[in-house]
Design a protein around this motif. Sequence first.
Motif, PDB file in Angstrom:
ATOM      1  N   PRO A 178     -13.559   0.915  -7.813  1.00 40.26           N
ATOM      2  CA  PRO A 178     -12.238   1.506  -7.586  1.00 40.26           C
ATOM      3  C   PRO A 178     -11.723   1.222  -6.177  1.00 40.26           C
ATOM      4  CG  PRO A 178     -13.638   3.049  -8.756  1.00 40.26           C
ATOM      5  CD  PRO A 178     -14.522   1.905  -8.351  1.00 40.26           C
ATOM      6  N   MET A 179     -10.478   0.799  -6.079  1.00 32.59           N
ATOM      7  CA  MET A 179      -9.846   0.449  -4.804  1.00 32.59           C
ATOM      8  C   MET A 179      -8.638   1.362  -4.601  1.00 32.59           C
ATOM      9  SD  MET A 179     -10.084  -3.698  -5.141  1.00 32.59           S
ATOM     10  CE  MET A 179      -9.316  -3.658  -6.764  1.00 32.59           C
ATOM     11  N   PRO A 180      -8.783   2.430  -3.841  1.00 34.91           N
ATOM     12  CA  PRO A 180      -7.709   3.418  -3.688  1.00 34.91           C
ATOM     13  C   PRO A 180      -6.372   2.830  -3.262  1.00 34.91           C
ATOM     14  CG  PRO A 180      -9.748   4.310  -2.835  1.00 34.91           C
ATOM     15  CD  PRO A 180     -10.024   2.865  -3.166  1.00 34.91           C
ATOM     16  N   ASP A 181      -6.375   1.805  -2.414  1.00 37.28           N
ATOM     17  CA  ASP A 181      -5.103   1.235  -1.961  1.00 37.28           C
ATOM     18  C   ASP A 181      -4.319   0.604  -3.103  1.00 37.28           C
ATOM     19  OD1 ASP A 181      -5.528   2.025   0.605  1.00 37.28           O
ATOM     20  OD2 ASP A 181      -6.076   0.049   1.396  1.00 37.28           O
ATOM     21  N   SER A 182      -5.005   0.290  -4.196  1.00 35.72           N
ATOM     22  CA  SER A 182      -4.333  -0.340  -5.333  1.00 35.72           C
ATOM     23  C   SER A 182      -3.906   0.677  -6.392  1.00 35.72           C
ATOM     24  CB  SER A 182      -5.255  -1.385  -5.978  1.00 35.72           C
ATOM     25  OG  SER A 182      -6.338  -0.751  -6.655  1.00 35.72           O
ATOM     26  N   PHE A 183      -4.269   1.929  -6.198  1.00 38.82           N
ATOM     27  CA  PHE A 183      -3.928   2.948  -7.196  1.00 38.82           C
ATOM     28  C   PHE A 183      -2.407   3.113  -7.271  1.00 38.82           C
ATOM     29  CE2 PHE A 183      -8.138   5.558  -6.675  1.00 38.82           C
ATOM     30  CZ  PHE A 183      -8.840   4.484  -7.210  1.00 38.82           C
ATOM     31  N   THR A 184      -1.901   3.233  -8.492  1.00 38.67           N
ATOM     32  CA  THR A 184      -0.463   3.435  -8.703  1.00 38.67           C
ATOM     33  C   THR A 184      -0.159   4.686  -9.523  1.00 38.67           C
ATOM     34  OG1 THR A 184      -0.512   2.033 -10.686  1.00 38.67           O
ATOM     35  CG2 THR A 184       0.051   0.962  -8.578  1.00 38.67           C
ATOM     36  N   HIS A 185      -1.192   5.291 -10.127  1.00 34.66           N
ATOM     37  CA  HIS A 185      -0.971   6.456 -10.987  1.00 34.66           C
ATOM     38  C   HIS A 185      -1.754   7.683 -10.544  1.00 34.66           C
ATOM     39  CE1 HIS A 185       0.809   3.429 -13.542  1.00 34.66           C
ATOM     40  NE2 HIS A 185       1.207   4.349 -14.385  1.00 34.66           N
ATOM     41  N   GLY A 186      -2.773   7.497  -9.715  1.00 33.65           N
ATOM     42  CA  GLY A 186      -3.580   8.621  -9.273  1.00 33.65           C
ATOM     43  C   GLY A 186      -4.948   8.631  -9.926  1.00 33.65           C
ATOM     44  N   THR A 187      -5.882   9.321  -9.302  1.00 31.02           N
ATOM     45  CA  THR A 187      -7.232   9.415  -9.849  1.00 31.02           C
ATOM     46  C   THR A 187      -7.251  10.347 -11.052  1.00 31.02           C
ATOM     47  OG1 THR A 187      -7.864  11.327  -8.500  1.00 31.02           O
ATOM     48  CG2 THR A 187      -8.186   9.133  -7.517  1.00 31.02           C
ATOM     49  N   ALA A 188      -8.336  10.296 -11.782  1.00 33.42           N
ATOM     50  CA  ALA A 188      -8.489  11.189 -12.934  1.00 33.42           C
ATOM     51  C   ALA A 188      -8.400  12.643 -12.505  1.00 33.42           C
ATOM     52  CB  ALA A 188      -9.831  10.905 -13.616  1.00 33.42           C
ATOM     53  N   THR A 229       0.833  -1.205   0.000  1.00 28.54           N
ATOM     54  CA  THR A 229       0.000   0.000   0.000  1.00 28.54           C
ATOM     55  C   THR A 229       0.865   1.252   0.000  1.00 28.54           C
ATOM     56  OG1 THR A 229      -1.817  -1.099   1.162  1.00 28.54           O
ATOM     57  CG2 THR A 229      -1.740   1.311   1.268  1.00 28.54           C
ATOM     58  N   ARG A 230       1.914   1.253   0.833  1.00 23.58           N
ATOM     59  CA  ARG A 230       2.801   2.414   0.889  1.00 23.58           C
ATOM     60  C   ARG A 230       3.543   2.582  -0.428  1.00 23.58           C
ATOM     61  NH1 ARG A 230       3.661   7.440   1.925  1.00 23.58           N
ATOM     62  NH2 ARG A 230       5.842   7.972   2.401  1.00 23.58           N
ATOM     63  N   ALA A 231       3.981   1.487  -1.019  1.00 28.18           N
ATOM     64  CA  ALA A 231       4.667   1.548  -2.309  1.00 28.18           C
ATOM     65  C   ALA A 231       3.763   2.144  -3.375  1.00 28.18           C
ATOM     66  CB  ALA A 231       5.130   0.160  -2.722  1.00 28.18           C
ATOM     67  N   ASN A 232       2.496   1.766  -3.349  1.00 31.39           N
ATOM     68  CA  ASN A 232       1.547   2.312  -4.323  1.00 31.39           C
ATOM     69  C   ASN A 232       1.356   3.810  -4.115  1.00 31.39           C
ATOM     70  OD1 ASN A 232       1.169  -0.204  -5.440  1.00 31.39           O
ATOM     71  ND2 ASN A 232      -0.752  -0.614  -4.387  1.00 31.39           N
ATOM     72  N   GLN A 233       1.295   4.240  -2.861  1.00 33.99           N
ATOM     73  CA  GLN A 233       1.120   5.663  -2.575  1.00 33.99           C
ATOM     74  C   GLN A 233       2.308   6.475  -3.092  1.00 33.99           C
ATOM     75  OE1 GLN A 233       0.662   5.507   1.675  1.00 33.99           O
ATOM     76  NE2 GLN A 233      -1.565   5.162   1.588  1.00 33.99           N
ATOM     77  N   ILE A 234       3.503   5.942  -2.938  1.00 31.66           N
ATOM     78  CA  ILE A 234       4.690   6.629  -3.436  1.00 31.66           C
ATOM     79  C   ILE A 234       4.675   6.676  -4.955  1.00 31.66           C
ATOM     80  CG2 ILE A 234       7.217   6.520  -3.584  1.00 31.66           C
ATOM     81  CD1 ILE A 234       7.129   5.224  -0.772  1.00 31.66           C
ATOM     82  N   SER A 235       4.248   5.584  -5.572  1.00 25.57           N
ATOM     83  CA  SER A 235       4.159   5.544  -7.032  1.00 25.57           C
ATOM     84  C   SER A 235       3.198   6.596  -7.555  1.00 25.57           C
ATOM     85  CB  SER A 235       3.713   4.151  -7.504  1.00 25.57           C
ATOM     86  OG  SER A 235       4.702   3.184  -7.236  1.00 25.57           O
ATOM     87  N   VAL A 236       2.075   6.766  -6.864  1.00 25.85           N
ATOM     88  CA  VAL A 236       1.105   7.777  -7.265  1.00 25.85           C
ATOM     89  C   VAL A 236       1.751   9.157  -7.264  1.00 25.85           C
ATOM     90  CG1 VAL A 236      -0.974   9.022  -6.526  1.00 25.85           C
ATOM     91  CG2 VAL A 236      -0.978   6.517  -6.597  1.00 25.85           C
ATOM     92  N   ARG A 237       2.491   9.482  -6.233  1.00 25.79           N
ATOM     93  CA  ARG A 237       3.126  10.800  -6.152  1.00 25.79           C
ATOM     94  C   ARG A 237       4.144  10.993  -7.273  1.00 25.79           C
ATOM     95  NH1 ARG A 237       2.382  13.530  -1.094  1.00 25.79           N
ATOM     96  NH2 ARG A 237       1.054  12.306   0.299  1.00 25.79           N
TER      97      ARG A 237
END
Length: 276
Positions: A239-249, A180-188
Amino acid sequence: MKWRGRRGSGNIEDRRGSRGARAGSLGLGGMLVVLAVGYFFGIDVSPIVGGGGGGAPLDRQDQEWGEFVSVVLADTEEIWASTLPEQAGMAYADPTLVLFSGVVQSACGGASSAMGPFYCPGDRKIYLDTDFFDLMRERMNAGGDFAAAYVVAHEVGHHVQNLTGVLSAVNRARSEGSETRANQISVRAELQADCYAGLWARRAQDRFGTLEQGDIQEALGAAHAVGDDVIQSSAGTTPMPDSFTHGTAEQRQTWFLQGFRSGDMRQCDTFSVRTP
């Protein structure tokens, strides 16, 4: 976008050669759906799409996409060659953009078209199968030349992150935390690349006057189409926010506009804000 007749980049490596029979029994529509699922969910679907021997010479559309990408890359070279020294105090080194068909080898390993455009920090190359632009137009309602330019500028944004050391820090941080933390960093990281794409658009317009009416809306349409929430909804899942890797629209559009309106790398610091 006003691009015809303008300078192209000398940093294009065209490996396309011939076009294999890629659609096979799936048909073009089915193929594009499979590619979208593979790209946005990080699944290698090359066993599904890898068939088809033989090929044909590049058609006119392929040739034109190659010319277009070359001009966009040249614009990014000129903009970042002045922006990075001015705003980050360091020299810019041009990346190479590899055009390929079907499958490709990079310093980051083998990849297929199903994985979508990507940047490899190991060889400082951007890898792109321009069929992705057809996918955007035909299946994601995100067509237009500036939508395609946004894709190129986003990947160049990752190259800028590599030069500034952000990308290596991101990769280290991702390996040290939970999924989950890795995905959050990827989003940023992805949102910063979106912001850098907007910054490029602003400074390219100021220098070259290349934007035409509707171009920014095309870029925003593309940013919306590749939002994690939109992709997951389109795939028929919640949509599952914890799985997001690129960010929302909304996030992707917001950060593109942040870069476009400011033209300032400091305004693209997605890592220091509480909620990107």
